[in-house]
Design a protein around this motif. Structure first.
Motif, PDB file in Angstrom:
ATOM      1  N   ASP A  95      -3.715  15.417   3.166  1.00 20.04           N
ATOM      2  CA  ASP A  95      -4.771  14.544   2.634  1.00 20.04           C
ATOM      3  C   ASP A  95      -5.315  15.053   1.311  1.00 20.04           C
ATOM      4  O   ASP A  95      -5.570  14.269   0.397  1.00 20.04           O
ATOM      5  N   VAL A 105      -3.864  16.779  -0.884  1.00 19.67           N
ATOM      6  CA  VAL A 105      -2.888  16.528  -1.942  1.00 19.67           C
ATOM      7  C   VAL A 105      -2.945  15.055  -2.342  1.00 19.67           C
ATOM      8  O   VAL A 105      -3.011  14.713  -3.526  1.00 19.67           O
ATOM      9  N   VAL A 106      -2.955  14.184  -1.337  1.00 21.28           N
ATOM     10  CA  VAL A 106      -2.934  12.747  -1.607  1.00 21.28           C
ATOM     11  C   VAL A 106      -4.205  12.316  -2.345  1.00 21.28           C
ATOM     12  O   VAL A 106      -4.160  11.527  -3.285  1.00 21.28           O
ATOM     13  N   ILE A 117       5.611   1.143   3.983  1.00 21.44           N
ATOM     14  CA  ILE A 117       6.422   2.092   4.757  1.00 21.44           C
ATOM     15  C   ILE A 117       7.897   1.692   4.809  1.00 21.44           C
ATOM     16  O   ILE A 117       8.757   2.461   4.379  1.00 21.44           O
ATOM     17  N   PHE A 171       5.130   9.976   8.326  1.00 19.09           N
ATOM     18  CA  PHE A 171       5.363   8.885   9.277  1.00 19.09           C
ATOM     19  C   PHE A 171       6.764   8.991   9.900  1.00 19.09           C
ATOM     20  O   PHE A 171       6.929   8.869  11.118  1.00 19.09           O
ATOM     21  N   ALA A 200      -0.137   8.933  10.227  1.00 19.87           N
ATOM     22  CA  ALA A 200       0.528   8.787   8.930  1.00 19.87           C
ATOM     23  C   ALA A 200       0.548   7.324   8.505  1.00 19.87           C
ATOM     24  O   ALA A 200       0.333   7.004   7.328  1.00 19.87           O
ATOM     25  N   GLU A 201       0.789   6.433   9.458  1.00 19.24           N
ATOM     26  CA  GLU A 201       0.789   4.998   9.152  1.00 19.24           C
ATOM     27  C   GLU A 201      -0.583   4.580   8.610  1.00 19.24           C
ATOM     28  O   GLU A 201      -0.687   3.834   7.630  1.00 19.24           O
ATOM     29  N   GLU A 235      -2.753   6.454   7.115  1.00 18.35           N
ATOM     30  CA  GLU A 235      -2.963   7.038   5.785  1.00 18.35           C
ATOM     31  C   GLU A 235      -2.259   6.208   4.710  1.00 18.35           C
ATOM     32  O   GLU A 235      -2.780   6.014   3.616  1.00 18.35           O
ATOM     33  N   VAL A 236      -1.045   5.762   5.022  1.00 17.26           N
ATOM     34  CA  VAL A 236      -0.330   4.932   4.042  1.00 17.26           C
ATOM     35  C   VAL A 236      -1.091   3.619   3.839  1.00 17.26           C
ATOM     36  O   VAL A 236      -1.245   3.144   2.713  1.00 17.26           O
ATOM     37  N   TRP A 237      -1.563   3.058   4.921  1.00 19.45           N
ATOM     38  CA  TRP A 237      -2.343   1.823   4.848  1.00 19.45           C
ATOM     39  C   TRP A 237      -3.550   2.034   3.940  1.00 19.45           C
ATOM     40  O   TRP A 237      -3.839   1.220   3.049  1.00 19.45           O
ATOM     41  N   LEU A 252      -3.928   4.209   1.646  1.00 22.77           N
ATOM     42  CA  LEU A 252      -3.461   4.398   0.277  1.00 22.77           C
ATOM     43  C   LEU A 252      -3.213   3.043  -0.384  1.00 22.77           C
ATOM     44  O   LEU A 252      -3.616   2.802  -1.521  1.00 22.77           O
ATOM     45  N   ALA A 253      -2.565   2.153   0.363  1.00 21.83           N
ATOM     46  CA  ALA A 253      -2.242   0.834  -0.188  1.00 21.83           C
ATOM     47  C   ALA A 253      -3.504  -0.006  -0.383  1.00 21.83           C
ATOM     48  O   ALA A 253      -3.601  -0.799  -1.309  1.00 21.83           O
ATOM     49  N   VAL A 255       2.434  -1.970   7.848  1.00 20.45           N
ATOM     50  CA  VAL A 255       2.064  -1.462   6.525  1.00 20.45           C
ATOM     51  C   VAL A 255       3.326  -1.542   5.668  1.00 20.45           C
ATOM     52  O   VAL A 255       4.219  -0.716   5.761  1.00 20.45           O
ATOM     53  N   GLU A 277       1.855  10.494  -3.488  1.00 23.24           N
ATOM     54  CA  GLU A 277       1.013  10.357  -2.298  1.00 23.24           C
ATOM     55  C   GLU A 277       1.775   9.614  -1.207  1.00 23.24           C
ATOM     56  O   GLU A 277       1.850  10.066  -0.059  1.00 23.24           O
TER      57      GLU A 277
END
Lengths: 338, 338
Positions: free
Chosen positions: B98, B100-101, A46, A128, B157-158, B160-162, B164-165, A43, A120
């Motif tokens: 989550d 918050v995001v 990150i 992470f 967390a990884e 979640e970032v994915w 998000l992107a 990702v 976010e």
């Protein structure tokens, strides 16, 4: 800006971080490559976000403390490198979350990650990094180090919530304020040094000495940071002078000024920090009030007091280049204000 | 709202979570009192905020899975209670972050914590709970369980970032979407069941079976959640119908509808989810398009597929009340859509 706060007799102004950096140089190269490896992810956001902050010229003082402690005790393994990287990841995660909480725009002289990638992403990449920090700790198989670092993680967050709840109270006592910075800053310094003693299997007394060294150095470090926020030079500081003031943060210079001030001054602190009504000249006025009451110089004096305790904590160890470098690092942390 | 999605032949509609709840009842009481004890802090905002969410009637399915697995393997110690509480804390921390995001306003039928205490406090209390989760894990002294749960933390967390992107990309493939939910949901289910086998010192094959059970149950659970966001009854759902739609979240019903749709429909999805231009009738229109393409029913079919894999993963174990209750829990997770 760029006011020099007199240091008094407590620390030699020429103190440098260089002897410490020299000793840990080779191991820190391995820490740095581990950090870089462990921010990797498919990702892409990150590593981009993490490296923006990690490569922004932080001094990496916390991992250096872990390495130096382990070296001082003649530790011959590999775990100090892994734990040092964990400590830096925990610190980085905290910075990412702090900037979201404080709505900060600058960090180490660059735009805060949250401005470039959003709040976010900053929250999630922080999560992470915290996850990666724990993974690395587990790899060392040291349950003692894990206990110390996981406790530090909870204590740091607890301190941050406390600060959030107390943020707008100008009548915070010095004791309360010290409890906050013990949690949010000193806990990780203390853990960073204690784990160096633990993986080297030193005695309980020696572990306690390193814990105390880190704890007091951390308090001193934070107090100096608080003073720098009002007196620093923008270029060196890596953040804007007056950030704490604009964010309504109650730090020791404010605590002392409020207690020592008259009614008009207390009204000023309440208006600016509690109510958040800040005019163009108010930062200058705040600094003038602080100077009048010696609040900045006394904050540094307090820092020097904790610095002295940190140096004394090392007194039980035989003299040597690591002990000398750690003690000089204390002086440096205090002297960086000038 | 309150549309019933036909379940086909895959799961008995009368399935219940009750047999599982009954088996774990006594241990779950101890989990609950540990949870309550470990949210305690002198910083009052921490237990207030944490308990607002923790006591909001979540089913606590993840800790129940850890308890049930440990019991099924005849585990006689105490660590399953501690680890179950850790798992629930990790989950709670994720929910706080989550919300918050995603800027969510409701969670389990109550105002989201971030609305009552602010985003800042939600981030920091989440961090505190994560720290407490790790402290508890360390207390069990199980490095294997720690390895699994710390890995899950990083993977979540990884993911979640994915997400998000990828959030705004309506042409996300089903495979990519599955990778996201494997990370953000299935990883913790999988860890919750695997650690039950680990503390009971079962063989590698048995650990793998429990890992697979949790993983597939987690995927099924998330897919059903995705369908419920469009078809659920508000009261049961504990959040607003259409939250995912309003937040521009690309979930499987959207992925399928987009792929199966015509140009006009794809324009609709791009306008509403990518560009975020959503009119009053658009949620209804989205549901109508999903129905036309069987996207909701097929999402449940996909869930049933993973549910079948979860049930099969348990096939290597002798029959017994724990195995039966876990298999019925799979059916329940899928049948809750009706």
């Amino acid at each position: 800006m760029g006011v020099v706060v007199p240091l008094g007799q407590k620390g030699p102004a020429g103190a440098s971080l260089r002897p410490l950096m020299k000793l840990v140089e080779a191991d820190m190269e391995r820490v740095n490559s581990l950090i870089s490896k462990r921010t990797g992810s498919d990702v892409r956001m990150i590593p981009e976000l993490a490296n923006h902050l990690i490569n922004s010229g932080g001094k990496r003082i916390r991992p250096m403390l872990t390495i130096a402690t382990a070296q001082m005790f003649g530790y011959g393994g590999e775990h100090h490198v892994t734990l040092a990287a964990s400590v830096e990841f925990m610190h980085t995660a905290t910075l990412l979350h702090d900037d979201v909480v404080d709505e900060s725009n600058m960090r180490r002289g660059k735009a805060a990650a949250r401005l470039l990638w959003g709040n976010e992403a900053s929250v999630l990449v922080g999560d992470f990094l915290l996850g990666q920090a724990f993974k690395m700790m587990v790899e060392t198989q040291s349950l003692e180090a894990l206990a110390i670092l996981s406790n530090a993680a909870a204590v740091i967050a607890e301190g941050e919530v406390w600060q959030l709840a107390a943020a707008k109270n100008v009548s915070t006592t010095e004791d309360d304020y010290l409890s906050v910075i013990r949690a949010k800053t000193a806990a990780l310094f203390s853990a960073a040094t204690e784990i160096g003693a633990i993986i080297a299997k030193r005695s309980g007394d020696e572990q306690a000495a390193m814990r105390s060294f880190g704890n007091n150095l951390g308090i001193a470090f934070q107090l100096v940071d608080d003073a720098l926020d009002y007196t620093g030079e923008e270029g060196k500081l890596g953040k804007s002078v007056g950030d704490d003031f604009r964010e309504g943060k109650i730090t020791l210079p404010v605590v002392l000024s409020y207690r020592r001030g008259d009614d008009a001054e207390r009204t000023f602190w309440r208006r600016t920090l509690q109510e958040g009504t800040i005019g163009d000249d108010d930062l200058e006025k705040a600094i003038a009030i602080m100077r009048k009451h010696n609040a900045l110089a006394d904050t540094i004096e307090r820092a020097a007091h904790y610095g002295a305790m940190a140096r004394d904590a090392l007194a039980i160890f035989p003299d040597g280049k690591h002990k000398a470098a750690l003690q000089e690092a204390v002086d440096f942390c205090i002297a960086r204000v000038s």
